[in-house]
Enzyme design. Sequence first.
Site, PDB file in Angstrom:
ATOM      1  N   HIS A 167     -17.602   1.005 -48.582  1.00 33.66           N
ATOM      2  CA  HIS A 167     -17.494   1.478 -47.197  1.00 33.66           C
ATOM      3  C   HIS A 167     -16.889   2.889 -47.177  1.00 33.66           C
ATOM      4  O   HIS A 167     -15.724   3.084 -46.803  1.00 33.66           O
ATOM      5  CB  HIS A 167     -16.601   0.495 -46.431  1.00 33.66           C
ATOM      6  CG  HIS A 167     -16.634   0.610 -44.940  1.00 33.66           C
ATOM      7  ND1 HIS A 167     -16.510   1.795 -44.282  1.00 33.66           N
ATOM      8  CD2 HIS A 167     -16.756  -0.350 -43.985  1.00 33.66           C
ATOM      9  CE1 HIS A 167     -16.541   1.575 -42.974  1.00 33.66           C
ATOM     10  NE2 HIS A 167     -16.684   0.282 -42.770  1.00 33.66           N
ATOM     11  N   GLU A 270     -22.321   3.852 -46.063  1.00 35.77           N
ATOM     12  CA  GLU A 270     -21.877   2.734 -46.895  1.00 35.77           C
ATOM     13  C   GLU A 270     -23.049   2.215 -47.717  1.00 35.77           C
ATOM     14  O   GLU A 270     -23.947   1.568 -47.185  1.00 35.77           O
ATOM     15  CB  GLU A 270     -21.307   1.633 -45.994  1.00 35.77           C
ATOM     16  CG  GLU A 270     -20.210   2.163 -45.078  1.00 35.77           C
ATOM     17  CD  GLU A 270     -20.057   1.356 -43.791  1.00 35.77           C
ATOM     18  OE1 GLU A 270     -20.277   0.130 -43.847  1.00 35.77           O
ATOM     19  OE2 GLU A 270     -19.741   1.957 -42.749  1.00 35.77           O
TER      20      GLU A 270
END
Length: 298
Positions: A167, A270
């Site tokens: 992320h 991400e």
Amino acid sequence: MSTSNERIQLGDLACWRIQHAGAELVVSEQGAQILRYQPAQGEPLIWLSDEAAYKTGKSVRGGVPVCWPWFGDLQRNPEAIRASHARPADSPAHGLVRDRDWQLIGLNTEEDGVTLSFTFDTAAEPIAEWPHAAELQLDIHLGERLKLSLTTRNLGDSELPISQALHTYFAVSDIRQVRIEGLEGCGYVDTLQDWKTVRQDGAVTFSGETDRIYLDTPPQLSIVDPIWKRRILMRSQGSASAVVWNPWIDKAKRLSQFADDAWQGMLCIEHANVLDDSLILAPGAEYRLDVTLWAQPL
């Protein structure tokens, strides 16, 4: 080339600060979360909130949290992944390992950089409500580029379904001025439009809240930042999906550890294995997701 490493404390969190050839990396043992990556030249590559809280049991806003064994809302994951958790309705967003301490198993200096290796073993440290045996390892190599390798090993005797993501919060000069190249023509799920599937037309630009899951993604993407006169490049292997996110004005005001105007200087891309790109590992199998990051001048 000069290299140094030291264990430091940020609030409640034990971290490692690595310096190599003018670049700096800071990684928290909690979540094996990268908090800072400053290349030898230019602005930081990774964004970290000015209001970040370094507290035990709480993921830090920014950096590179590891989302595993599911990404996002568990209820939005494929059925096999939802069924892997005993209480899916009560499950935390982005999985189970962001706020747990990982073990540092290697800190090796080589001619081309420094590699840190962290592991989290659910066989050795069982997780309530998720009764599966798996070992997760994150190798972080700081050299001329930053390379992340996330490996999952199924230690159990049954199939292991997972989704996952690195992320990554990128630092940008002004979200309204940057664009993402490489996603042209890709289909994406727009979570802000009732999960409608849309096809990307041209480069990705930003004029409002954005939360998209891109599918069938190419191995290389880039962020073009004309104000900072740089291009951030991302090369992945083992991923065919990517999430693009910026909260914009209204949602930024509702986020924890996030200043009201912080949306202007960050962008999440991400690299992931989500939705149709999620995984089912056979007993004894392993899977690796690699992402390499670097910047070059425009």
